[in-house]
Motif scaffolding. Structure first.
Motif, PDB file in Angstrom:
ATOM      1  N   LEU A   1     -26.459  10.106 -13.755  1.00 15.20           N
ATOM      2  CA  LEU A   1     -26.293   9.544 -15.093  1.00 15.20           C
ATOM      3  C   LEU A   1     -26.875  10.495 -16.138  1.00 15.20           C
ATOM      4  O   LEU A   1     -26.301  10.714 -17.203  1.00 15.20           O
ATOM      5  N   PHE A   2     -28.019  11.085 -15.803  1.00 15.36           N
ATOM      6  CA  PHE A   2     -28.673  12.026 -16.707  1.00 15.36           C
ATOM      7  C   PHE A   2     -27.783  13.263 -16.900  1.00 15.36           C
ATOM      8  O   PHE A   2     -27.561  13.721 -18.013  1.00 15.36           O
ATOM      9  N   ASP A   3     -27.263  13.783 -15.785  1.00 17.91           N
ATOM     10  CA  ASP A   3     -26.360  14.946 -15.861  1.00 17.91           C
ATOM     11  C   ASP A   3     -25.149  14.638 -16.713  1.00 17.91           C
ATOM     12  O   ASP A   3     -24.685  15.458 -17.498  1.00 17.91           O
ATOM     13  N   LYS A   4     -24.655  13.423 -16.521  1.00 13.11           N
ATOM     14  CA  LYS A   4     -23.467  13.003 -17.258  1.00 13.11           C
ATOM     15  C   LYS A   4     -23.769  12.997 -18.770  1.00 13.11           C
ATOM     16  O   LYS A   4     -22.984  13.483 -19.573  1.00 13.11           O
ATOM     17  N   ALA A   5     -24.940  12.472 -19.116  1.00 15.63           N
ATOM     18  CA  ALA A   5     -25.337  12.431 -20.522  1.00 15.63           C
ATOM     19  C   ALA A   5     -25.495  13.845 -21.073  1.00 15.63           C
ATOM     20  O   ALA A   5     -25.113  14.134 -22.205  1.00 15.63           O
ATOM     21  N   LEU A   6     -26.028  14.740 -20.218  1.00 16.58           N
ATOM     22  CA  LEU A   6     -26.210  16.132 -20.651  1.00 16.58           C
ATOM     23  C   LEU A   6     -24.878  16.833 -20.877  1.00 16.58           C
ATOM     24  O   LEU A   6     -24.800  17.799 -21.634  1.00 16.58           O
ATOM     25  N   ASP A   7     -23.817  16.337 -20.221  1.00 13.60           N
ATOM     26  CA  ASP A   7     -22.492  16.922 -20.415  1.00 13.60           C
ATOM     27  C   ASP A   7     -22.080  16.884 -21.882  1.00 13.60           C
ATOM     28  O   ASP A   7     -21.250  17.669 -22.328  1.00 13.60           O
ATOM     29  N   ALA A   8     -22.668  15.952 -22.627  1.00 13.74           N
ATOM     30  CA  ALA A   8     -22.359  15.859 -24.051  1.00 13.74           C
ATOM     31  C   ALA A   8     -22.720  17.145 -24.773  1.00 13.74           C
ATOM     32  O   ALA A   8     -22.234  17.432 -25.851  1.00 13.74           O
ATOM     33  N   LEU A   9     -23.588  17.941 -24.155  1.00 15.67           N
ATOM     34  CA  LEU A   9     -24.016  19.192 -24.775  1.00 15.67           C
ATOM     35  C   LEU A   9     -23.235  20.397 -24.268  1.00 15.67           C
ATOM     36  O   LEU A   9     -23.486  21.515 -24.692  1.00 15.67           O
ATOM     37  N   ASP A  10     -22.302  20.161 -23.357  1.00 11.90           N
ATOM     38  CA  ASP A  10     -21.578  21.260 -22.741  1.00 11.90           C
ATOM     39  C   ASP A  10     -20.739  21.985 -23.787  1.00 11.90           C
ATOM     40  O   ASP A  10     -19.754  21.459 -24.282  1.00 11.90           O
ATOM     41  N   GLU A  11     -21.158  23.210 -24.107  1.00 10.87           N
ATOM     42  CA  GLU A  11     -20.487  23.927 -25.194  1.00 10.87           C
ATOM     43  C   GLU A  11     -19.105  24.440 -24.813  1.00 10.87           C
ATOM     44  O   GLU A  11     -18.359  24.881 -25.664  1.00 10.87           O
ATOM     45  N   THR A  12     -18.806  24.405 -23.537  1.00 11.92           N
ATOM     46  CA  THR A  12     -17.493  24.937 -23.148  1.00 11.92           C
ATOM     47  C   THR A  12     -16.382  23.938 -23.471  1.00 11.92           C
ATOM     48  O   THR A  12     -15.242  24.322 -23.646  1.00 11.92           O
ATOM     49  N   SER A  13     -16.727  22.667 -23.584  1.00 12.89           N
ATOM     50  CA  SER A  13     -15.685  21.715 -23.944  1.00 12.89           C
ATOM     51  C   SER A  13     -15.803  21.402 -25.421  1.00 12.89           C
ATOM     52  O   SER A  13     -16.837  20.973 -25.907  1.00 12.89           O
ATOM     53  N   LYS A  14     -14.759  21.683 -26.148  1.00 18.76           N
ATOM     54  CA  LYS A  14     -14.824  21.581 -27.596  1.00 18.76           C
ATOM     55  C   LYS A  14     -14.069  20.367 -28.138  1.00 18.76           C
ATOM     56  O   LYS A  14     -13.787  20.298 -29.315  1.00 18.76           O
TER      57      LYS A  14
ATOM     58  N   PRO B   1     -20.884  23.446 -34.398  1.00 16.61           N
ATOM     59  CA  PRO B   1     -20.257  22.640 -35.448  1.00 16.61           C
ATOM     60  C   PRO B   1     -19.336  21.548 -34.885  1.00 16.61           C
ATOM     61  O   PRO B   1     -19.090  20.543 -35.549  1.00 16.61           O
ATOM     62  N   TYR B   2     -18.846  21.763 -33.665  1.00 17.07           N
ATOM     63  CA  TYR B   2     -17.979  20.745 -33.060  1.00 17.07           C
ATOM     64  C   TYR B   2     -18.769  19.491 -32.667  1.00 17.07           C
ATOM     65  O   TYR B   2     -18.192  18.489 -32.296  1.00 17.07           O
ATOM     66  N   SER B   3     -20.080  19.591 -32.706  1.00 19.18           N
ATOM     67  CA  SER B   3     -20.887  18.481 -32.217  1.00 19.18           C
ATOM     68  C   SER B   3     -21.090  17.393 -33.266  1.00 19.18           C
ATOM     69  O   SER B   3     -21.803  16.438 -33.026  1.00 19.18           O
ATOM     70  N   ILE B   4     -20.454  17.528 -34.432  1.00 17.12           N
ATOM     71  CA  ILE B   4     -20.695  16.567 -35.522  1.00 17.12           C
ATOM     72  C   ILE B   4     -20.356  15.134 -35.083  1.00 17.12           C
ATOM     73  O   ILE B   4     -21.090  14.203 -35.376  1.00 17.12           O
TER      74      ILE B   4
END
Ligand SMILES: [Zn+2]
Ligand SMILES: [Zn+2]
Ligand SMILES: [Zn+2]
Length: 281
Positions: free
Chosen positions: A10-23, A59-62
């Protein structure tokens, strides 16, 4: 709860939100894991991720940031203490949006959401801001004693108070404005210079009452500035010809004023020899 119970997936999944490769605009799956972590009582881990997303320069993280403020708003209505650590970061967005989000345009929805969270968390927020300001002052004094200087690099304060530099900068800015701390800030190197009733010896670093003419610790006699006549507390500059001392900035100003075009140098106020700044000792 033991570590064994910790839902790593679950933690890894939440961290995926920071994955810069997916825009893609909203990394929905990762964001969804945050409320789930909160629901299951993993507040620290969840808030860790929320802070990371809020601080993400991408910037995509807005939209992710907006999603985080949505979650924070819901939490703040129930128990703002859970997201206490996130609040200073939202406080920065609210107060300094453009500086903070230089790579993302200030977003009206994000600002509105942030204002909503802060309104609901008001009591916890001001409590936390006051606590952090005091912590910053304590750590700055600690560093002042360790480094033996009143010039405190805020980059060294930030990790010790467990905040990012941008949050520390905002809080220090506020403290200087409200005179909660005396001193000034220099953006070159992010230095906070603390004003104090004490002077510090440039030779040995000892601290003592301001009006002494001699260091009680190493015994060095402080020279007087030949230009302003005051005692020099910083490292003085000395004329190589006559040996007289002055405040660095005063001597440089004097050399500029007395600059002779032909010689390409200025004149010592005492011995009237021509000197370039690099001739000074
Ligand atoms: Zn000394
Ligand atoms: Zn001077
Ligand atoms: Zn001289």
């Amino acid at each position: 709860m033991s570590d064994k119970d910790f839902p790593d997936d679950l933690f890894d999944k939440a961290l995926d939100a920071l994955d810069e490769t997916s825009k893609e605009p909203i990394k929905t799956e990762g964001i969804k894991a945050i409320p789930e972590l909160l629901e299951r009582g993993y507040y620290d881990k969840a808030v860790d991720i929320m802070i990371k997303i809020i601080e993400d320069p991408d910037p995509y993280s807005i939209n992710d940031k907006i999603a985080v403020t949505d979650i924070a708003h819901q939490v703040a209505q129930q128990d703002a203490n859970i997201i206490r650590r996130l609040l200073p970061y939202l406080y920065v967005i609210y107060n300094k949006t453009e500086a903070y989000l230089t790579r993302a345009a200030p977003d009206p929805v994000l600002i509105m959401n942030t204002a909503n969270v802060l309104t609901h968390a008001k009591s916890v927020l001001y409590d936390e801001i006051a606590r952090l300001k005091q912590l910053i002052i304590d750590v700055a004094n600690q560093i002042s004693n360790e480094y033996k200087t009143n010039n405190i690099p805020l980059g060294d304060v930030a990790p010790r108070v467990g905040l990012s530099l941008v949050v520390v900068l905002l809080l220090v800015d506020e403290m200087l404005l409200n005179k909660e701390v005396r001193g000034h800030y220099d953006s070159v190197g992010d230095i906070l210079t603390l004003e104090s009733d004490k002077a510090r010896c440039y030779n040995c670093g000892a601290e003592f009452p301001k009006d002494l003419e001699k260091c009680p610790s190493c015994g060095i006699e402080f020279p007087k500035c030949v230009i302003c006549r005051l005692i020099i507390r910083t490292i003085p500059v000395t004329c190589p010809k006559c040996g007289n001392s002055a405040h660095r900035e005063h001597m440089l100003e004097w050399l500029k004023m007395s600059h002779d075009k032909k010689k390409g140098k200025g004149m010592c106020p005492i011995c009237q020899n021509y000197l370039a700044p690099e001739d000074l000792k």
